[in-house]
Scaffold this active site. Structure first.
Site, PDB file in Angstrom:
ATOM      1  N   HIS A 265       0.832  -1.208   0.000  1.00  0.00           N
ATOM      2  CA  HIS A 265       0.000   0.000   0.000  1.00  0.00           C
ATOM      3  C   HIS A 265       0.869   1.261   0.000  1.00  0.00           C
ATOM      4  O   HIS A 265       0.725   2.134  -0.863  1.00  0.00           O
ATOM      5  CB  HIS A 265      -0.919  -0.032   1.227  1.00  0.00           C
ATOM      6  CG  HIS A 265      -1.892   1.110   1.287  1.00  0.00           C
ATOM      7  ND1 HIS A 265      -3.181   1.004   0.845  1.00  0.00           N
ATOM      8  CD2 HIS A 265      -1.756   2.389   1.726  1.00  0.00           C
ATOM      9  CE1 HIS A 265      -3.802   2.161   1.007  1.00  0.00           C
ATOM     10  NE2 HIS A 265      -2.955   3.028   1.543  1.00  0.00           N
ATOM     11  N   GLU A 266       1.797   1.328   0.928  1.00  0.00           N
ATOM     12  CA  GLU A 266       2.636   2.532   1.018  1.00  0.00           C
ATOM     13  C   GLU A 266       3.579   2.643  -0.184  1.00  0.00           C
ATOM     14  O   GLU A 266       3.891   3.732  -0.646  1.00  0.00           O
ATOM     15  CB  GLU A 266       3.417   2.556   2.343  1.00  0.00           C
ATOM     16  CG  GLU A 266       2.542   2.549   3.600  1.00  0.00           C
ATOM     17  CD  GLU A 266       1.450   3.613   3.624  1.00  0.00           C
ATOM     18  OE1 GLU A 266       1.627   4.686   3.010  1.00  0.00           O
ATOM     19  OE2 GLU A 266       0.394   3.349   4.247  1.00  0.00           O
ATOM     20  N   HIS A 269       1.728   4.416  -2.864  1.00  0.00           N
ATOM     21  CA  HIS A 269       1.754   5.877  -2.665  1.00  0.00           C
ATOM     22  C   HIS A 269       3.109   6.442  -3.101  1.00  0.00           C
ATOM     23  O   HIS A 269       3.195   7.476  -3.758  1.00  0.00           O
ATOM     24  CB  HIS A 269       1.541   6.207  -1.185  1.00  0.00           C
ATOM     25  CG  HIS A 269       0.108   6.129  -0.728  1.00  0.00           C
ATOM     26  ND1 HIS A 269      -0.909   6.812  -1.354  1.00  0.00           N
ATOM     27  CD2 HIS A 269      -0.475   5.462   0.302  1.00  0.00           C
ATOM     28  CE1 HIS A 269      -2.068   6.577  -0.717  1.00  0.00           C
ATOM     29  NE2 HIS A 269      -1.827   5.743   0.281  1.00  0.00           N
ATOM     30  N   GLU A 295      -4.752   7.469  -3.412  1.00  0.00           N
ATOM     31  CA  GLU A 295      -5.215   6.192  -2.857  1.00  0.00           C
ATOM     32  C   GLU A 295      -5.414   5.149  -3.966  1.00  0.00           C
ATOM     33  O   GLU A 295      -5.253   3.953  -3.734  1.00  0.00           O
ATOM     34  CB  GLU A 295      -6.506   6.423  -2.065  1.00  0.00           C
ATOM     35  CG  GLU A 295      -6.914   5.278  -1.173  1.00  0.00           C
ATOM     36  CD  GLU A 295      -5.992   5.040   0.027  1.00  0.00           C
ATOM     37  OE1 GLU A 295      -5.038   5.821   0.236  1.00  0.00           O
ATOM     38  OE2 GLU A 295      -6.216   4.047   0.748  1.00  0.00           O
TER      39      GLU A 295
HETATM   40 ZN    ZN Z   1      -3.340   5.119   1.593  1.00  0.00          ZN
END
Ligand code: ZN
Length: 508
Positions: A265-266, A269, A295
């Site tokens: 997830h990170e 980003h 996101e």
């Molecule tokens: Zn996020």
């Protein structure tokens, strides 16, 4: 000639403003990673000082003059220069419309409401938080009124995180998500197929997890020469500039999913921030188009890549050998099921793909009602629990597991929650556009080759920074506007298969 000189002067000023913001970002990263506890008061002063200098530069008479001069110069409307001026104007307007009395009060209220939220959680007593939240709601109303809006007050707050989005559009899209995701979750609950996440719970030493997720991050394209990976309780990504984008993750000995998907997830980003056009460095365009788009990148790598069968067909043997002997006897299919268990829960950050948006709908409906005055703060816990029962079929037995679980409202983040769900929708629209343009994307992912996907995202999303609005960026990349359909179809197809739902009921 005159306009060119003005533009260069403006860029030099914008670079200073950017540097002040990035220096504050570094202080914030340090505060959340390595700063000793004793440093907190001094750090608070340093960050407030930097922020007030930055605010003064951003709203200076000089900046106002430069912006007016450049707007009068009629730069080509579709060019980078006009977009750069537009974004600087946007930041200027937001910063100047808020009276400094209100800015200071919001800052003070954020720290006192956050403290009250922590205490309320410790005591599991919403009453300790209620008056502080009520005051915060009043201040957010004032903020929205000062910023200005056309039809609904909430738009003024939403626009800060998702430029151009409106509450009317979000309501329409969320209405469809509510109807279809509630139904899908119920069908899964009724299915005779029960998936087990036991393979993730075999006990995984954090040191081995750290080595594995670092290699995973590098494999998908995260550049460690322009970033680093640290450990924090709440994972995050922070950009100190296009060549210094750092991420954090968390290792849970008892559950491998936390680090695996938290890291992906990170990384998603960070790939966005690392991929912004270097020519935009230190300019107002060196940012994401909006939090929804941001996101979409994290969810794309976490879910569409990381929770897909194709990904693990290629990567599972490596995972097995990294954690020998725990997964030796767990077949690939069982592992894939384990990472895709769909089960309604009370906690947003633990939610699966089928129920995640429903957690967001609850928050969106409640925060708009609070802001409009249709819901009194004292009635928040009951309204929260009612919606959890209606949408997810589970009811919190304490506010700790209910309306006290997120930090957002305590620090004044109203209008932020919808971006999580919008990002989910965009992640599927963008992934499917990449599939249309990259020959055999699934085959590449299965082979552990993420370059085709990453370069498509670089070209169509990342490099543009915030040159385009989220809506325009999405339309340029996918040919379509924001739409709930592709996400719902994706959920139906994926979970319909995993839970063997009958095609008639899934509408397939
Ligand atoms: Zn996020």
């Amino acid at each position: 000639m005159q306009a060119q000189r003005k533009y260069e002067e403006f860029l030099a000023e914008a670079a200073v403003i950017n540097d002040l913001g990035k220096a504050a970002a570094l202080l914030s990263w340090d505060q959340d990673t390595y700063m000793p506890e004793g440093g907190s008061q001094g750090r608070g002063h340093q960050m407030a000082t930097l922020d007030s200098i930055r605010h003064a530069r951003l709203t200076s008479a000089r900046m106002a003059d430069l912006l007016s001069a450049l707007e009068a110069a009629e730069l080509p409307a579709d060019g980078v220069e006009a977009a750069t001026v537009r974004e600087a104007r946007r930041a200027y307007e937001r910063a100047t419309r808020l009276p400094s009395r209100l800015v200071e009060e919001l800052a003070r209220q954020s720290s006192s409401a956050r403290l009250a939220w922590v205490r309320a959680r410790e005591a599991d007593d919403f009453g300790l938080f209620e008056p502080e939240l009520a005051r915060m709601v009043e201040l957010k109303r004032e903020e929205a009124d000062a910023v200005g809006f056309e039809t609904e007050r909430y738009d003024a707050l939403l626009d800060e995180y998702e430029p151009g989005a409106t509450v009317a559009e979000v309501r329409r899209i969320f209405g469809r998500l509510r109807e279809e995701q509630v139904a899908l979750l119920a069908e899964i609950g009724d299915s005779s197929v029960k998936l087990s996440d036991a393979p993730l719970l075999l006990g995984f030493p954090p040191a081995e997890q750290a080595a594995y997720v670092a290699s995973l991050a590098a494999a998908v394209g995260y550049d460690f020469g322009r970033g680093r990976l640290d450990e924090t309780i709440h994972p995050f990504a922070e950009s100190m500039g296009l060549n210094d984008v750092r991420i954090t993750t968390r290792y849970d000995h008892g559950n491998l999913a936390t680090a695996l998907f938290g890291t992906l997830h990170e990384v998603g980003h960070a790939l966005y921030e690392q991929g912004i056009d270097p020519a935009f460095s230190r300019t107002p365009l060196a940012h994401a188009a909006g939090l929804g788009v941001h996101e979409s990148q994290s969810r794309l790598w976490e879910n569409l890549v990381g929770r897909s069968l194709a990904f693990w067909q290629g990567s599972y043997p490596k995972l097995q050998s990294a954690f020998e002997p725990r997964l030796r006897d767990v077949p690939l299919a069982a592992f894939h099921q384990a990472i895709n268990v769909a089960r309604p829960s009370l906690v947003r950050i633990e939610a699966d793909e089928v129920s995640y948006n429903l957690h967001i709908l609850v928050r969106f409906e409640l925060e708009t009602a609070l802001l409009d005055g249709d819901l009194a703060v004292k009635d928040l816990p009951a309204a929260w629990n009612d919606r959890y029962r209606d949408y997810l079929g589970v009811v919190p037995t304490s506010d700790l597991q209910g309306c006290l679980q997120d930090i957002h409202w305590s620090v004044g983040l109203f209008g932020y929650f919808p971006t999580y769900a919008l990002g989910n929708l965009m992640s599927v629209q963008l992934f499917e556009a990449a599939e249309r343009h990259v020959g055999d994307l699934e085959g590449a992912i299965r082979a552990g080759d993420f370059a085709p996907l990453l370069s498509w995202l670089r070209k169509n999303v990342h490099r543009h920074g915030n040159r385009y609005s989220p809506a325009e960026l999405l339309e340029r990349a996918t040919g379509a506007r924001l739409d709930a359909g592709p996400y719902l179809d994706y959920l139906r197809a994926k979970f319909g298969g995993l839970y063997q739902l009958s095609p008639a009921r899934t509408g397939a």
